[in-house]
Structure formats: C-alpha cells, structure tokens
Design a protein around this motif. Structure first.
Motif, PDB file in Angstrom:
ATOM      1  N   GLN A 235     -11.964  11.086   2.483  1.00 28.97           N
ATOM      2  CA  GLN A 235     -11.890   9.996   1.527  1.00 28.97           C
ATOM      3  C   GLN A 235     -13.039  10.045   0.525  1.00 28.97           C
ATOM      4  OE1 GLN A 235     -11.720   6.390   3.786  1.00 28.97           O
ATOM      5  NE2 GLN A 235      -9.609   6.714   4.423  1.00 28.97           N
TER       6      GLN A 235
ATOM      7  N   ARG B  42       0.444  -4.549  11.972  1.00 27.19           N
ATOM      8  CA  ARG B  42       0.115  -3.269  12.582  1.00 27.19           C
ATOM      9  C   ARG B  42      -1.371  -2.984  12.405  1.00 27.19           C
ATOM     10  NH1 ARG B  42       0.153   2.644   9.983  1.00 27.19           N
ATOM     11  NH2 ARG B  42      -0.398   3.787  11.858  1.00 27.19           N
ATOM     12  N   ARG B  43      -2.012  -2.459  13.448  1.00 27.18           N
ATOM     13  CA  ARG B  43      -3.414  -2.029  13.371  1.00 27.18           C
ATOM     14  C   ARG B  43      -3.422  -0.511  13.285  1.00 27.18           C
ATOM     15  NH1 ARG B  43      -8.511  -3.780  16.077  1.00 27.18           N
ATOM     16  NH2 ARG B  43      -7.324  -5.345  17.235  1.00 27.18           N
ATOM     17  N   ASN B  44      -4.045   0.045  12.221  1.00 29.47           N
ATOM     18  CA  ASN B  44      -4.069   1.497  12.078  1.00 29.47           C
ATOM     19  C   ASN B  44      -5.199   2.120  12.890  1.00 29.47           C
ATOM     20  OD1 ASN B  44      -6.449   1.184  10.604  1.00 29.47           O
ATOM     21  ND2 ASN B  44      -5.466   1.452   8.614  1.00 29.47           N
TER      22      ASN B  44
ATOM     23  N   GLN C 259       0.848  -1.191   0.000  1.00 34.63           N
ATOM     24  CA  GLN C 259       0.000   0.000   0.000  1.00 34.63           C
ATOM     25  C   GLN C 259       0.879   1.234   0.000  1.00 34.63           C
ATOM     26  OE1 GLN C 259      -2.326  -0.716   3.517  1.00 34.63           O
ATOM     27  NE2 GLN C 259      -4.017  -1.522   2.328  1.00 34.63           N
TER      28      GLN C 259
ATOM     29  N   GLN D 261      -7.987   3.201  12.072  1.00 36.78           N
ATOM     30  CA  GLN D 261      -9.321   2.750  11.695  1.00 36.78           C
ATOM     31  C   GLN D 261      -9.571   1.290  12.069  1.00 36.78           C
ATOM     32  OE1 GLN D 261      -7.309   4.545   9.361  1.00 36.78           O
ATOM     33  NE2 GLN D 261      -8.334   6.317  10.250  1.00 36.78           N
ATOM     34  N   GLY D 262      -8.581   0.677  12.737  1.00 32.62           N
ATOM     35  CA  GLY D 262      -8.742  -0.692  13.179  1.00 32.62           C
ATOM     36  C   GLY D 262      -8.362  -1.737  12.142  1.00 32.62           C
ATOM     37  N   GLN D 263      -7.843  -1.318  11.006  1.00 31.72           N
ATOM     38  CA  GLN D 263      -7.460  -2.258   9.954  1.00 31.72           C
ATOM     39  C   GLN D 263      -6.055  -2.790  10.208  1.00 31.72           C
ATOM     40  OE1 GLN D 263      -7.925   0.681   6.878  1.00 31.72           O
ATOM     41  NE2 GLN D 263      -9.881  -0.174   6.196  1.00 31.72           N
ATOM     42  N   ARG D 264      -5.871  -4.091   9.956  1.00 27.15           N
ATOM     43  CA  ARG D 264      -4.572  -4.722  10.172  1.00 27.15           C
ATOM     44  C   ARG D 264      -3.854  -4.928   8.840  1.00 27.15           C
ATOM     45  NH1 ARG D 264      -7.714  -7.280  14.193  1.00 27.15           N
ATOM     46  NH2 ARG D 264      -6.752  -7.209  16.276  1.00 27.15           N
ATOM     47  N   SER D 265      -2.531  -4.795   8.871  1.00 22.18           N
ATOM     48  CA  SER D 265      -1.727  -5.017   7.671  1.00 22.18           C
ATOM     49  C   SER D 265      -0.299  -5.338   8.081  1.00 22.18           C
ATOM     50  CB  SER D 265      -1.750  -3.786   6.764  1.00 22.18           C
ATOM     51  OG  SER D 265      -1.215  -2.664   7.443  1.00 22.18           O
TER      52      SER D 265
END
Length: 530
Positions: free
Chosen positions: A212, A415-417, A13, A419-423
C-alpha cells in the motif's frame, strides 16, 4: 476465470479492477498476475539486491550505466520471473506453433546485440493483443497478437521490439529506478512487464496488491524513449535478418487500428472512448512511433529483399483459438459460459462481462456497480457457514435458498476483513453441480447506487446455473480459418463468421485501408468450432 481467494469489496469501496479497468479490443480479460503470484514475487525479490548497484556497460549503446543488476543477475532474475509467469499464465498447447515462434525468435536474437544469451520464447494462451519481455532473454507473445499479424515479418517486428528491450537492458534500468520504491527487483521486473498490457490505470491496482506504500509512478512501464529505442532496434534486427524493416511500421499500424476500433466501438455503444488507460497509454503516440520508424526503415532498406513468409505464417495460425478459451471461460454476448467448471451466468442487457484470470465481473453500464464472481479455495471448506465465518462475516442476516436447483446462502451485514476493519457487505455462496463453492459479491460506489442497481444485481445472481444443452451449444470455441477473399468482400465473409465485417477488416489489417485484399487471396475469418 479459474480459482481465486475470496475477498469481496465492501459496499462503497468498489475495487479498482472494476472502476479503472482498461478496455481491450477483443476481450475483457484483465491480463495480470494474481495477488498470490505477486506476493510470492515480492518475497523472492525483496532485499535481493541493495545499495547503489554497480557499473555495467550497456551492450547496445556501449556506455557505462549504474545498475542494480549485473548481466549475470539479469539472467537469474529473468529465470525466476519466468517460473512465476508460467504459474500464472498457460502456454498455448500447440507444439508446432511454439516451435515456429521459437525458431523465429532465435533467428532474430542471433543477429542482436546479445546473441550470447540463452533466449526463451513462449506463446501464451491469452486473447490479449500483447507481447512482453523479461530481463535475461525471456520473450512472450500472446495468441491474441498472433491473430492480428499478417505474415512472419510482422511477427518478427513484434519480437524484434521485445528483443530490443532485453538487449538494451530496459528491464534492468527499470528495476534500478524502482529500487527506491522499496519493491523487490523480481517483483518490479514482472510488474513492469505485465503493466505494458494495462497502462497506468492498472498500476495503482497492482501496486496496492504488493504494498500500500508503493507509489504507482514507480511502477510505470517503459519510458517513451525506451519504447522508441526498442522500435529502432526491432527495425535493425529485421534488416539484419533480410526482412524489410518497414514491417515495423505495419506492426505499429496494427496497434493504431486497435485503438481506433476500440474508440469507434465505444462511440457506437454510447460510451466515451478510452483516452488514457489503454494498454498503449504508456507508449509514445503511435503517430510519433510511425514517423520515427518510417525514418529508421528508410535508412535500413537499401534494396534489401522482402521475405514475408505469409503463406507459412497463415498455415501456422490456421485453427488457432481466437478470443476466449474454453479452459478460461467464454463470454458470448451477455452470457458467461465455463464448460469445464459447468457453470453459466447471464448479464442484464447493457451490462458488461469482464472475465479475468481469477474472477468474473459483471459491471453496470455506468461502471458504478458490479457483481463479482469468484471461486472459493478448498482450504475454506465446503460448508457455507464455515466459509462465511472464515471470510469474516459478523452481524447480519443469513438466508438459505436454492438458485436453479443449486444450494445457496445469502449474507447481508457486517464483515471484518483481515486487517480488522469492519464494513457493510453482501455476498451469496453457491455450490455448483460439481461441488465447487462460488462467491457472488455485490459492489457499488455507495449504498444509494447499490439500492438503485439491486434488481439487476439480483437478476444476474439468480441466473447462475449449471450449463444447459443450449449453453453447451453456444460454448463452442472460436477458431481462425483461412478463406479465399470473395467477390462480396468482408461483408460476404461476415455471413459465415462469428465476427462482424468491421472486426474481420481489423483482423486482416484492412480496418484503416480503403483498398480490399486481392481477389482470392487467403484471408482470416473466425468460425465456431464444429
């Protein structure tokens, strides 16, 4: 690079700033407001003006037009936006130069269609070749564009163009168009102004930072007709002040030469020339602008005296910093050097260094992988474990290490950003000799590319260091110096300059000219300060 929040893109990303960055001629500073500044602008402007607006008479055309800004609201919005601009950009610390530019601006504005405004003119400490304006009479030029002007009349052409945007209410017209996008008027005003320096390639990046849901098309720069009208008004204001309006043609030629130089450099380095995302992308074609202004200037000339004030202008910029400023960090070949922060970093051969206001990006030749350096705000603390926790590091491997004598911590995992998204993410924290913590984030278009470029990314990371004596010698600022044009021409001048022969021709307005300057006439060179 100054101070920023920590927020690295995940593997696969890669940020738009890295993938869609425009390519300025002299520097890779991406000239744009920070996310923090944009968030502030959004809060200030959101919901400020609503409804269908009111009818306002345009001072230039005399025609009535619907607007979300009254003339008084223009002034107020411009004042607020000016305060935000000065939180993001630093004015040049040269009172005499600021005074000269202000005096010229006021002279032009006094002969404009809106002489009653309280005009404000500011020289910004940026190497970008750029100028922009805000509604209500706020005009900015960069020291980068000053360096490429040949005389006072050329600068008057630049400023006359920007004054034309204000007098014709182009900012208010843009804010009216963009209201339907849900952007606050103040945010739209500043976004539109700074996007002049980035073209549409930066629009999506900046739009994403504000909302966004905002379509990039709503944050486009001035329309082509607005740009052409500003050119025509600039020529008119030159003529009203006894400057030859054909200097507007000279200004457009400077921009045309910048484009050609960038294309020639790209081809020489085996890269494709930028054909759409340069900061002039949203302007009319320069050939079109040149012809239109030639026609306008011919109609206005009519035996008017020429008043260039070349000698006075050159004296005003003699000694001015050229290119990167030491306070913002310096790119010297493959080296990034920041004397005040006492940090340095070396990019691999063929990789590019992009020094932005809040980050440094070291980008692969294929623009598919990068190492992004950012400083960690004090509120995150200084303990690496705490910083990683606040950043959102979850499962993964954490290793303590030393890099050139500096304490470092390497994280690789999930890592969790916010917004709660993991990557997946890879990040190294390093504490500098001055106690500031920096984050080096790995970014790539996909996992395979990351693996292929890992050796180069690691090499760059491990070059992070406190400045050495050699680094400090290299970190001298570059400054403009005036020299008589010698018999050996630009090739001879280049022997005593940090710029090449081609760059000196560009600097002196002779990149596309076959005839050299007159012998012994003063020309600009760039030298390392003693």
């Amino acid at each position: 690079m100054t101070v920023t929040v920590i927020g690295a893109p995940a593997v696969g990303q890669m940020s738009r700033a890295a993938t869609q960055r425009s390519e300025p001629v002299r520097s890779d500073h991406a000239w744009r407001p920070s996310a923090k500044a944009l968030a502030c602008l959004t809060l200030v402007g959101a919901g400020l003006l609503s409804g269908c607006g009111s009818t306002v008479v345009n001072p230039v055309t005399g025609r009535a037009e619907r607007s979300v800004m009254s003339l008084q609201q223009e002034v107020e919005e411009g004042r607020k936006a000016h305060d935000e601009v000065l939180k993001t950009y630093t004015p040049v610390a040269d009172p005499a130069l600021q005074a000269d530019v202000t005096a010229l601006g006021n002279k032009l504005a006094a002969q404009s269609h809106r002489a009653e405004l309280a005009w404000h003119f500011t020289v910004l400490d940026s190497p970008e070749v750029n100028a922009f304006a805000l509604p209500g009479g706020y005009v900015y030029v960069t020291r980068g564009i000053l360096a490429y002007m040949e005389n006072e009349a050329d600068l008057a052409g630049v400023m006359g163009h920007e004054i034309g945007h204000v007098t014709a209410r182009h900012g208010a017209q843009r804010a009216t168009r963009q209201q339907t996008a849900g952007i606050g008027v103040l945010a739209a005003t500043v976004l539109g102004a700074v996007l002049e320096s980035r073209g549409l390639g930066g629009a999506a990046d900046m739009a994403g930072q504000v909302s966004q849901n905002v379509a990039a098309g709503y944050i486009a720069s001035y329309s082509r007709e607005q740009e052409l009208q500003a050119d025509e008004l600039g020529a008119e204001y030159l003529a009203r002040n006894r400057y030859d309006p054909r200097h507007m043609v000279d200004v457009i030629q400077v921009l045309k030469d910048q484009e050609q130089f960038a294309a020639d450099q790209a081809r020489a380095q085996g890269r494709q020339p930028n054909n759409g995302n340069s900061w002039l992308a949203s302007h009319p074609s320069n050939e079109q602008r040149l012809q239109r202004i030639r026609d306008e200037a011919a109609a206005l000339t009519a035996d008017r005296p020429v008043d260039e004030n070349r000698a006075a202008f050159l004296r005003a910029i003699d000694g001015m910093v050229f290119g990167d400023s030491p306070s913002q960090g310096l790119v010297r070949g493959q080296q990034f050097l920041h004397p005040s922060l006492d940090i340095a970093l070396t990019a691999p051969a063929g990789w590019r260094l992009a020094n932005e206001s809040e980050s440094l990006t070291v980008m692969s030749p294929g623009r598919d992988a990068a190492l992004i350096l950012q400083s960690v705000p004090a509120k995150f603390g200084t303990a690496h474990e705490e910083i990683l926790r606040r950043w959102g590091a979850e499962q993964g491997r954490t290793d303590a290490k030393r890099i050139n004598g500096l304490t470092a911590t390497r994280f690789s995992g999930v890592r969790r950003n916010a917004q709660g998204q993991r990557s997946q993410a890879e990040l190294t924290l390093i504490t500098s000799a001055k106690g500031q913590v920096y984050a080096l984030a790995y970014a790539a278009k996909d996992a395979a590319t990351l693996q292929a470029q890992r050796a180069a990314l690691t090499q760059t990371e491990e070059s992070f260091r406190a400045l050495t004596a050699q680094d400090r010698q290299l970190a001298k600022p570059w400054k403009i110096s005036l020299r008589p044009f010698p018999p050996g021409g630009f090739a001879e001048l280049a022997k005593a300059s940090v710029l090449t022969e081609s760059q000196l021709k560009l600097l002196n307005g002779h990149y596309s000219k076959s005839t050299p300057p007159a012998a012994q006439s003063l020309v600009k060179v760039v030298v390392a300060a003693p």
